[in-house]
Scaffold this active site. Structure first.
Site, mmCIF file in Angstrom:
data_model
loop_
_atom_site.group_PDB
_atom_site.id
_atom_site.type_symbol
_atom_site.label_atom_id
_atom_site.label_comp_id
_atom_site.label_asym_id
_atom_site.label_seq_id
_atom_site.Cartn_x
_atom_site.Cartn_y
_atom_site.Cartn_z
ATOM 1 N N ILE A 34 15.132 54.486 40.560
ATOM 2 C CA ILE A 34 15.823 55.667 41.093
ATOM 3 C C ILE A 34 14.842 56.790 41.438
ATOM 4 C CG2 ILE A 34 16.255 56.954 38.944
ATOM 5 C CD1 ILE A 34 19.213 57.138 39.822
ATOM 6 N N HIS A 104 11.957 46.032 30.875
ATOM 7 C CA HIS A 104 11.908 46.047 32.333
ATOM 8 C C HIS A 104 10.468 46.000 32.791
ATOM 9 C CE1 HIS A 104 12.106 50.165 30.794
ATOM 10 N NE2 HIS A 104 11.321 50.535 31.799
ATOM 11 N N HIS A 106 8.139 47.097 35.979
ATOM 12 C CA HIS A 106 8.029 47.853 37.227
ATOM 13 C C HIS A 106 7.148 47.038 38.175
ATOM 14 C CE1 HIS A 106 9.155 51.942 35.481
ATOM 15 N NE2 HIS A 106 8.838 51.282 34.370
HETATM 16 P P1 AMP Z 1 10.230 53.455 31.658
HETATM 17 O O1 AMP Z 1 9.541 54.773 31.502
HETATM 18 O O2 AMP Z 1 9.254 52.302 31.788
HETATM 19 O O3 AMP Z 1 11.268 53.222 30.573
HETATM 20 O O4 AMP Z 1 10.945 53.511 33.047
HETATM 21 C C1 AMP Z 1 12.318 53.656 33.219
HETATM 22 C C2 AMP Z 1 12.550 53.779 34.697
HETATM 23 O O5 AMP Z 1 13.924 53.675 34.934
HETATM 24 C C3 AMP Z 1 12.082 55.100 35.309
HETATM 25 O O6 AMP Z 1 11.074 54.827 36.284
HETATM 26 C C4 AMP Z 1 13.361 55.675 35.941
HETATM 27 O O7 AMP Z 1 13.121 56.310 37.181
HETATM 28 C C5 AMP Z 1 14.231 54.448 36.079
HETATM 29 N N1 AMP Z 1 15.675 54.662 36.085
HETATM 30 C C6 AMP Z 1 16.405 55.423 35.231
HETATM 31 N N2 AMP Z 1 17.710 55.353 35.537
HETATM 32 C C7 AMP Z 1 17.819 54.520 36.608
HETATM 33 C C8 AMP Z 1 18.901 54.041 37.387
HETATM 34 N N3 AMP Z 1 20.183 54.404 37.144
HETATM 35 N N4 AMP Z 1 18.635 53.205 38.415
HETATM 36 C C9 AMP Z 1 17.361 52.850 38.689
HETATM 37 N N5 AMP Z 1 16.291 53.251 37.974
HETATM 38 C C10 AMP Z 1 16.514 54.082 36.959
#
Ligand code: AMP
Length: 121
Positions: A34, A104, A106
């Site tokens: 997002i 997850h 990236h």
């Molecule tokens: P992390 O810091 O590795 O836990 O990354 C979590 C990621 O999730 C961040 O890059 C956010 O921008 C992303 N994120 C949070 N909410 C959403 C959402 N609803 N849809 C897509 N990505 C999201």
């Protein structure tokens, strides 16, 4: 750390929060971040309830692990960054600033990236 079914990616998997599916199979779901940090920034998550890459590596079945990482490679190819190159990042725990407690990966690509991961200030 116990898995929290209220985390945002669990809600995405249950269809409670909308996202644009980039790829899906029985092991994984891929969707755009997002808040993209590169021209290509896709998240790939396993279907199972795993808090982090550490949890996944320690407790997921060999079939889930193989299926998930095959999906990551497939998505990178589908995104067209296989030859240009890309970076995969898994944040694990507080020092990495993991924000969402569902494992997850990236996938970042589409431009030239810096070589060093800087510490935060
Ligand atoms: P992390 O810091 O590795 O836990 O990354 C979590 C990621 O999730 C961040 O890059 C956010 O921008 C992303 N994120 C949070 N909410 C959403 C959402 N609803 N849809 C897509 N990505 C999201």
């Amino acid at each position: 750390m116990n898995y929290d079914d209220k985390n945002i990616f669990a809600k995405i998997l249950r269809g409670e929060i909308p996202t644009k599916t980039v790829y899906e199979d029985e092991y994984a779901l891929a969707f755009p971040d997002i808040n993209p940090q590169a021209p290509v920034h896709i998240l790939v998550i396993p279907k199972g309830r795993y808090v982090s890459a550490a949890d996944f590596g320690a407790t997921a079945s060999p079939e889930e692990i193989t299926g998930f990482y095959r999906a990551v490679s497939h998505v990178a190819k589908q995104l067209g960054v296989e030859d240009s190159g890309y970076r995969i990042i898994c944040n694990i725990g507080p020092d990495s600033q993991q924000m969402v407690p569902h494992f997850h990966v990236h996938i970042l690509g589409g431009h030239k990236m810096g070589h060093v991961l800087a510490p935060s200030d």
